[in-house]
Design a protein around this motif. Structure first.
Motif, mmCIF file in Angstrom:
data_model
loop_
_atom_site.group_PDB
_atom_site.id
_atom_site.type_symbol
_atom_site.label_atom_id
_atom_site.label_comp_id
_atom_site.label_asym_id
_atom_site.label_seq_id
_atom_site.Cartn_x
_atom_site.Cartn_y
_atom_site.Cartn_z
ATOM 1 N N MET A 1 0.808 -1.253 0.185
ATOM 2 C CA MET A 1 -0.088 -0.038 -0.098
ATOM 3 C C MET A 1 0.773 1.345 -0.031
ATOM 4 O O MET A 1 2.021 1.363 0.796
ATOM 5 C CB MET A 1 -0.823 0.007 1.357
ATOM 6 N N LYS A 2 0.426 2.117 -0.530
ATOM 7 C CA LYS A 2 1.300 3.530 -0.671
ATOM 8 C C LYS A 2 0.328 4.593 -0.079
ATOM 9 O O LYS A 2 -0.870 4.410 0.044
ATOM 10 C CB LYS A 2 1.214 4.097 -2.133
ATOM 11 N N THR A 3 1.011 5.758 0.283
ATOM 12 C CA THR A 3 0.408 6.589 1.264
ATOM 13 C C THR A 3 -0.907 7.416 0.379
ATOM 14 O O THR A 3 -1.731 7.594 0.855
ATOM 15 C CB THR A 3 1.371 7.753 1.816
ATOM 16 N N ALA A 4 -0.541 7.297 -0.975
ATOM 17 C CA ALA A 4 -1.574 7.894 -1.666
ATOM 18 C C ALA A 4 -3.052 7.150 -1.954
ATOM 19 O O ALA A 4 -3.978 7.463 -2.277
ATOM 20 C CB ALA A 4 -0.900 8.043 -3.125
ATOM 21 N N ASP A 5 -2.894 5.961 -1.404
ATOM 22 C CA ASP A 5 -3.926 4.786 -1.434
ATOM 23 C C ASP A 5 -4.841 4.866 -0.377
ATOM 24 O O ASP A 5 -5.833 4.038 -0.211
ATOM 25 C CB ASP A 5 -3.507 3.277 -1.844
ATOM 26 N N CYS A 6 -4.378 5.700 0.779
ATOM 27 C CA CYS A 6 -5.107 5.541 2.105
ATOM 28 C C CYS A 6 -5.253 7.144 2.694
ATOM 29 O O CYS A 6 -4.798 7.949 2.280
ATOM 30 C CB CYS A 6 -4.440 4.792 2.906
ATOM 31 N N ASP A 7 -6.257 6.956 3.485
ATOM 32 C CA ASP A 7 -6.370 8.167 4.300
ATOM 33 C C ASP A 7 -5.737 7.826 5.693
ATOM 34 O O ASP A 7 -5.809 6.741 6.459
ATOM 35 C CB ASP A 7 -8.075 8.268 4.969
ATOM 36 N N ILE A 8 -4.768 8.673 6.075
ATOM 37 C CA ILE A 8 -3.987 8.458 7.137
ATOM 38 C C ILE A 8 -4.450 9.466 8.442
ATOM 39 O O ILE A 8 -4.410 10.466 8.098
ATOM 40 C CB ILE A 8 -2.409 9.081 6.931
ATOM 41 N N LEU A 9 -4.750 8.728 9.293
ATOM 42 C CA LEU A 9 -5.276 9.503 10.650
ATOM 43 C C LEU A 9 -4.329 9.630 11.559
ATOM 44 O O LEU A 9 -3.942 8.462 12.232
ATOM 45 C CB LEU A 9 -6.615 8.966 10.999
ATOM 46 N N PRO A 170 12.916 10.717 10.919
ATOM 47 C CA PRO A 170 13.161 9.962 9.734
ATOM 48 C C PRO A 170 13.108 8.626 9.828
ATOM 49 O O PRO A 170 12.607 7.835 8.807
ATOM 50 C CB PRO A 170 14.363 10.662 9.148
ATOM 51 N N GLU A 171 13.338 7.845 10.952
ATOM 52 C CA GLU A 171 13.644 6.684 11.148
ATOM 53 C C GLU A 171 12.279 6.069 11.149
ATOM 54 O O GLU A 171 11.732 4.966 10.776
ATOM 55 C CB GLU A 171 14.214 6.076 12.313
ATOM 56 N N GLY A 172 11.233 6.992 11.937
ATOM 57 C CA GLY A 172 9.823 6.420 12.051
ATOM 58 C C GLY A 172 9.159 6.543 10.581
ATOM 59 O O GLY A 172 8.521 5.517 10.276
ATOM 60 N N LEU A 173 9.377 7.459 9.843
ATOM 61 C CA LEU A 173 8.928 7.474 8.429
ATOM 62 C C LEU A 173 9.304 6.410 7.784
ATOM 63 O O LEU A 173 8.480 5.785 6.825
ATOM 64 C CB LEU A 173 9.457 8.857 7.716
ATOM 65 N N MET A 174 10.561 5.839 7.704
ATOM 66 C CA MET A 174 11.084 4.739 7.260
ATOM 67 C C MET A 174 10.312 3.642 7.538
ATOM 68 O O MET A 174 9.948 2.605 6.656
ATOM 69 C CB MET A 174 12.418 4.572 7.324
ATOM 70 N N ARG A 175 10.190 3.380 8.890
ATOM 71 C CA ARG A 175 9.425 2.167 9.539
ATOM 72 C C ARG A 175 8.131 2.298 8.843
ATOM 73 O O ARG A 175 7.518 1.188 8.605
ATOM 74 C CB ARG A 175 9.491 2.493 10.965
ATOM 75 N N LEU A 176 7.222 3.247 8.872
ATOM 76 C CA LEU A 176 6.171 3.224 8.226
ATOM 77 C C LEU A 176 5.854 2.928 6.921
ATOM 78 O O LEU A 176 5.184 2.344 6.629
ATOM 79 C CB LEU A 176 5.539 5.002 8.522
ATOM 80 N N ALA A 177 7.180 3.296 6.017
ATOM 81 C CA ALA A 177 6.964 3.044 4.627
ATOM 82 C C ALA A 177 7.203 1.592 4.327
ATOM 83 O O ALA A 177 6.562 0.783 3.642
ATOM 84 C CB ALA A 177 8.077 3.752 3.851
ATOM 85 N N GLY A 178 7.897 0.847 5.243
ATOM 86 C CA GLY A 178 8.119 -0.604 5.366
ATOM 87 C C GLY A 178 6.849 -1.262 5.836
ATOM 88 O O GLY A 178 6.438 -2.077 5.076
ATOM 89 N N LEU A 180 3.755 -0.045 5.538
ATOM 90 C CA LEU A 180 2.657 -0.091 4.220
ATOM 91 C C LEU A 180 3.230 -1.078 3.173
ATOM 92 O O LEU A 180 2.223 -1.580 2.498
ATOM 93 C CB LEU A 180 2.820 1.341 4.079
ATOM 94 N N LYS A 181 4.121 -1.142 2.899
ATOM 95 C CA LYS A 181 4.554 -2.171 1.693
ATOM 96 C C LYS A 181 4.057 -3.603 2.104
ATOM 97 O O LYS A 181 3.831 -4.365 1.401
ATOM 98 C CB LYS A 181 6.121 -2.499 1.716
ATOM 99 N N THR A 182 4.030 -3.885 3.571
ATOM 100 C CA THR A 182 3.446 -5.304 3.795
ATOM 101 C C THR A 182 1.764 -5.603 3.752
ATOM 102 O O THR A 182 1.592 -6.518 4.125
ATOM 103 C CB THR A 182 3.964 -5.625 5.338
ATOM 104 N N LEU A 183 1.190 -4.327 3.536
ATOM 105 C CA LEU A 183 -0.086 -4.524 3.623
ATOM 106 C C LEU A 183 -0.988 -4.734 2.452
ATOM 107 O O LEU A 183 -0.313 -4.246 1.401
ATOM 108 C CB LEU A 183 -0.970 -3.055 4.306
#
Length: 183
Positions: A1-9, A170-178, A180-183
């Motif tokens: 999943m990409k951030t553009a594909d979801c609503d981030i609350l 930035p480490e948290g943002l990288m963790r979020l990106a990783g 999202l890839k699993t979803l």
């Protein structure tokens, strides 16, 4: 999943997220993200906070990703049974406060106790610090297992907020990106 594909609350904790907090920065940087605003950031009322989060999830037009910090984690976990089925696809939960056992929390935060122990109905990561003054790592780990969340050891990171040196995080943002890839 990409951030553009979801609503981030984005779900801040007590006192909200000041301008330099990583949640406020992410909200301004991620186009599909928004902060779920509570009526009173300084005198939280458990039912009102849970209701506001459940309403935001129900109003979403795309799959939802929750990004919660501190008391926002507790409110999100408590609100989870009220979410419409299959809308929340995942949650990044950061710096859980132990509303049951931490000695230094105000009564308004303790009002959120007890913490639920039921499994969450969506994948989640719980990022916990070994030096968080509001939650012992072993307690965070115990709740992560109860919720079916993956525990992420943030090491010596305090409460993972501006005071502990986590402005942009930035480490948290990288963790979020990783994640999202699993979803």
């Amino acid at each position: 999943m990409k951030t553009a594909d979801c609503d981030i609350l984005i779900l801040p904790g007590l006192a909200g997220s000041e301008e330099d907090h990583w949640q406020a920065r992410w909200a301004s940087r991620l186009p599909t993200a928004r902060i779920v605003v509570q009526d009173d950031w300084h005198a939280p009322e458990p039912e009102a906070w849970r209701r506001r989060i459940a309403e935001a999830v129900a109003a979403a037009r795309r799959p939802v990703i929750l990004i919660a910090h501190s008391l926002g984690v507790v409110a999100a976990v408590e609100a989870a049974p009220d979410f419409p089925p299959d809308v929340v696809r995942g949650a990044l939960l950061v710096a859980l406060p132990d509303v049951e056992e931490a000695p230094d929390l105000p009564d308004s935060v303790r009002a959120f106790a007890p913490l639920p122990r039921d499994p969450l109905p969506f994948p989640s990561l719980l990022v916990a610090s070994r030096t968080d003054p509001h939650c012992a790592y072993a307690r965070a780990e115990d709740f992560a297992y109860a919720w079916g969340a993956q525990i992420v050891d943030a090491g010596d990171s305090g409460h993972i907020n501006v005071a502990s040196g986590h402005g942009p995080w930035p480490e948290g943002l990288m963790r979020l990106a990783g994640f999202l890839k699993t979803l």
